[in-house]
Design a protein around this motif. Structure first.
Motif, PDB file in Angstrom:
ATOM      1  N   ARG A 168       0.848  -1.194   0.000  1.00 50.45           N
ATOM      2  CA  ARG A 168       0.000   0.000   0.000  1.00 50.45           C
ATOM      3  C   ARG A 168       0.880   1.239   0.000  1.00 50.45           C
ATOM      4  N   GLU A 169       0.523   2.209  -0.831  1.00 46.23           N
ATOM      5  CA  GLU A 169       1.280   3.461  -0.889  1.00 46.23           C
ATOM      6  C   GLU A 169       0.979   4.322   0.331  1.00 46.23           C
ATOM      7  N   ILE A 170       1.831   5.300   0.599  1.00 39.65           N
ATOM      8  CA  ILE A 170       1.525   6.269   1.643  1.00 39.65           C
ATOM      9  C   ILE A 170       1.213   7.615   0.983  1.00 39.65           C
ATOM     10  N   GLU A 171       0.523   8.473   1.704  1.00 37.05           N
ATOM     11  CA  GLU A 171       0.002   9.705   1.110  1.00 37.05           C
ATOM     12  C   GLU A 171       1.087  10.688   0.686  1.00 37.05           C
ATOM     13  N   THR A 172       2.187  10.770   1.430  1.00 38.72           N
ATOM     14  CA  THR A 172       3.153  11.852   1.211  1.00 38.72           C
ATOM     15  C   THR A 172       4.262  11.522   0.219  1.00 38.72           C
ATOM     16  N   GLU A 173       4.422  10.236  -0.140  1.00 39.84           N
ATOM     17  CA  GLU A 173       5.559   9.835  -0.974  1.00 39.84           C
ATOM     18  C   GLU A 173       5.130   8.801  -2.013  1.00 39.84           C
ATOM     19  N   TRP A 174       5.147   9.174  -3.269  1.00 35.79           N
ATOM     20  CA  TRP A 174       4.718   8.256  -4.316  1.00 35.79           C
ATOM     21  C   TRP A 174       5.597   7.014  -4.402  1.00 35.79           C
ATOM     22  N   TRP A 175       6.841   7.090  -3.950  1.00 27.39           N
ATOM     23  CA  TRP A 175       7.813   5.990  -4.077  1.00 27.39           C
ATOM     24  C   TRP A 175       7.765   5.003  -2.914  1.00 27.39           C
ATOM     25  N   HIS A 176       7.025   5.319  -1.847  1.00 32.50           N
ATOM     26  CA  HIS A 176       7.060   4.519  -0.623  1.00 32.50           C
ATOM     27  C   HIS A 176       5.848   3.599  -0.533  1.00 32.50           C
ATOM     28  N   PHE A 177       6.111   2.300  -0.320  1.00 29.76           N
ATOM     29  CA  PHE A 177       5.052   1.310  -0.190  1.00 29.76           C
ATOM     30  C   PHE A 177       5.306   0.440   1.040  1.00 29.76           C
ATOM     31  N   ASP A 178       4.233   0.251   1.826  1.00 29.63           N
ATOM     32  CA  ASP A 178       4.290  -0.619   2.999  1.00 29.63           C
ATOM     33  C   ASP A 178       3.650  -1.958   2.676  1.00 29.63           C
ATOM     34  N   PHE A 179       4.221  -3.013   3.235  1.00 29.90           N
ATOM     35  CA  PHE A 179       3.692  -4.352   3.006  1.00 29.90           C
ATOM     36  C   PHE A 179       2.571  -4.634   4.000  1.00 29.90           C
ATOM     37  N   ASN A 180       1.483  -5.224   3.516  1.00 27.89           N
ATOM     38  CA  ASN A 180       0.375  -5.572   4.401  1.00 27.89           C
ATOM     39  C   ASN A 180       0.859  -6.524   5.504  1.00 27.89           C
ATOM     40  N   GLY A 181       0.402  -6.281   6.720  1.00 33.42           N
ATOM     41  CA  GLY A 181       0.814  -7.124   7.841  1.00 33.42           C
ATOM     42  C   GLY A 181       2.087  -6.671   8.515  1.00 33.42           C
ATOM     43  N   TRP A 182       2.547  -5.462   8.196  1.00 38.61           N
ATOM     44  CA  TRP A 182       3.807  -4.960   8.743  1.00 38.61           C
ATOM     45  C   TRP A 182       3.817  -4.910  10.263  1.00 38.61           C
ATOM     46  N   SER A 183       2.651  -4.715  10.878  1.00 36.59           N
ATOM     47  CA  SER A 183       2.595  -4.502  12.332  1.00 36.59           C
ATOM     48  C   SER A 183       3.012  -5.726  13.138  1.00 36.59           C
ATOM     49  N   LYS A 184       3.016  -6.912  12.527  1.00 38.72           N
ATOM     50  CA  LYS A 184       3.406  -8.108  13.286  1.00 38.72           C
ATOM     51  C   LYS A 184       4.916  -8.309  13.325  1.00 38.72           C
ATOM     52  N   TYR A 185       5.654  -7.435  12.625  1.00 39.56           N
ATOM     53  CA  TYR A 185       7.114  -7.531  12.616  1.00 39.56           C
ATOM     54  C   TYR A 185       7.705  -6.471  13.546  1.00 39.56           C
ATOM     55  N   PRO A 186       8.649  -6.830  14.402  1.00 36.38           N
ATOM     56  CA  PRO A 186       9.235  -5.855  15.337  1.00 36.38           C
ATOM     57  C   PRO A 186      10.216  -4.899  14.662  1.00 36.38           C
ATOM     58  N   LEU A 187      10.444  -3.778  15.324  1.00 31.02           N
ATOM     59  CA  LEU A 187      11.471  -2.833  14.897  1.00 31.02           C
ATOM     60  C   LEU A 187      12.838  -3.475  15.090  1.00 31.02           C
ATOM     61  N   LEU A 188      13.746  -3.214  14.153  1.00 39.09           N
ATOM     62  CA  LEU A 188      15.093  -3.789  14.211  1.00 39.09           C
ATOM     63  C   LEU A 188      16.148  -2.700  14.142  1.00 39.09           C
ATOM     64  N   ASP A 189      17.253  -2.958  14.801  1.00 41.92           N
ATOM     65  CA  ASP A 189      18.409  -2.053  14.703  1.00 41.92           C
ATOM     66  C   ASP A 189      19.653  -2.894  14.487  1.00 41.92           C
ATOM     67  N   ILE A 190      19.781  -3.410  13.267  1.00 45.57           N
ATOM     68  CA  ILE A 190      20.879  -4.305  12.911  1.00 45.57           C
ATOM     69  C   ILE A 190      21.595  -3.730  11.686  1.00 45.57           C
ATOM     70  N   PRO A 191      22.854  -3.336  11.808  1.00 47.32           N
ATOM     71  CA  PRO A 191      23.595  -2.817  10.646  1.00 47.32           C
ATOM     72  C   PRO A 191      23.717  -3.868   9.540  1.00 47.32           C
ATOM     73  N   PHE A 192      23.781  -3.424   8.308  1.00 50.45           N
ATOM     74  CA  PHE A 192      23.858  -4.329   7.163  1.00 50.45           C
ATOM     75  C   PHE A 192      24.930  -5.416   7.294  1.00 50.45           C
ATOM     76  N   PRO A 193      26.166  -5.089   7.692  1.00 44.68           N
ATOM     77  CA  PRO A 193      27.204  -6.131   7.731  1.00 44.68           C
ATOM     78  C   PRO A 193      26.901  -7.296   8.679  1.00 44.68           C
ATOM     79  N   GLU A 194      25.960  -7.086   9.622  1.00 42.94           N
ATOM     80  CA  GLU A 194      25.634  -8.145  10.583  1.00 42.94           C
ATOM     81  C   GLU A 194      24.520  -9.055  10.107  1.00 42.94           C
ATOM     82  N   ILE A 195      23.883  -8.711   8.987  1.00 43.13           N
ATOM     83  CA  ILE A 195      22.794  -9.530   8.461  1.00 43.13           C
ATOM     84  C   ILE A 195      23.382 -10.664   7.626  1.00 43.13           C
ATOM     85  N   LYS A 196      23.061 -11.872   7.992  1.00 49.00           N
ATOM     86  CA  LYS A 196      23.584 -13.045   7.275  1.00 49.00           C
ATOM     87  C   LYS A 196      22.504 -13.691   6.428  1.00 49.00           C
TER      88      LYS A 196
END
Length: 227
Positions: A199-227
């Motif tokens: 689903r798009e957001i009102e303020t940015e034509w390029w930004h789309f959120d995936f349905n069901g996003w609320s069941k995923y927690p916030l993360l603070d993991i730098p790219f190099p640590e993602i395996k």
């Protein structure tokens, strides 16, 4: 007994030193690497994956790995794009649909560590265009994608109402005082994305959120640590 107390104190201090503290949000609401690894061990279908590995032909222009962005600072150590596995599988379907029209996707940003969202807010202080760090961003959950559409023959982006990360009124997804071609191209992106759970957001034509996003927690993991 004293040795035991001293040992326990050392362990506690080591944990406290390694635990991330946040200025705008309770630390328990943001997952670091260790908590994330435990979480995806129990739920591997929710893990972050590198988008290019699942969609090799997709174009990337990861602006925050450069200084070509609204902060004029390099925010990512690597020019890579990650998202939750269900998000990437849906993007793969979008790319396949667009390919039938001779088109493809170009990604500007996807998963974003929470610490970067904090920095954006402290640079801009405008929650119309940057996420409120008291709530976090869908990007921090691995469930938001910033992207545009390209012509596969030329590799060039289709004409859109604004460039990426514009803070102007023309960036709004329903803004209509535009050339017909830009409105039509914006509609191509919206139609393709919404057909596969975004689903798009009102303020940015390029930004789309995936349905069901609320069941995923916030993360603070730098790219190099993602395996």
């Amino acid at each position: 007994m004293k040795r035991y107390i001293l040992f326990a104190l050392v362990i506690f201090l080591s944990y406290a030193a390694s635990a991330q503290k946040y200025k705008y949000i309770d630390s328990s609401k943001v997952m670091g690497l260790n908590s994330y690894l435990k979480d995806i061990k129990a739920h591997p279908e929710t893990r972050l994956v590198e988008i290019k590995k699942y969609i090799p032909g997709i174009a990337l222009d990861i602006r925050y790995a450069t200084t070509n962005n609204f902060t004029h600072q390099q925010m990512y150590a690597e020019a890579r794009a990650f998202a939750r596995l269900p998000v990437v599988l849906a993007l793969k379907e979008v790319e396949a649909d667009l390919k039938k029209q001779g088109l493809g996707l170009k990604i500007f940003d996807a998963y974003r560590p929470y610490a970067v969202t904090v920095h954006f807010y402290e640079v801009a202080h405008d929650t119309n265009f940057v996420a409120d760090p008291r709530k976090g961003s869908k990007h921090n959950r691995g469930c938001a994608i910033d992207l545009s559409v390209i012509d596969l023959k030329t590799g060039k982006e289709l004409d859109m109402p604004t460039g990426f990360d514009s803070f102007s009124k023309q960036a709004a997804s329903a803004y209509i005082a535009l050339p017909r071609a830009e409105i039509a191209n914006r509609a191509i992106l919206k139609t393709a994305m919404e057909a596969h759970g975004f689903r798009e957001i009102e303020t940015e034509w390029w930004h789309f959120d995936f349905n069901g996003w609320s069941k995923y927690p916030l993360l603070d993991i730098p790219f190099p640590e993602i395996k």
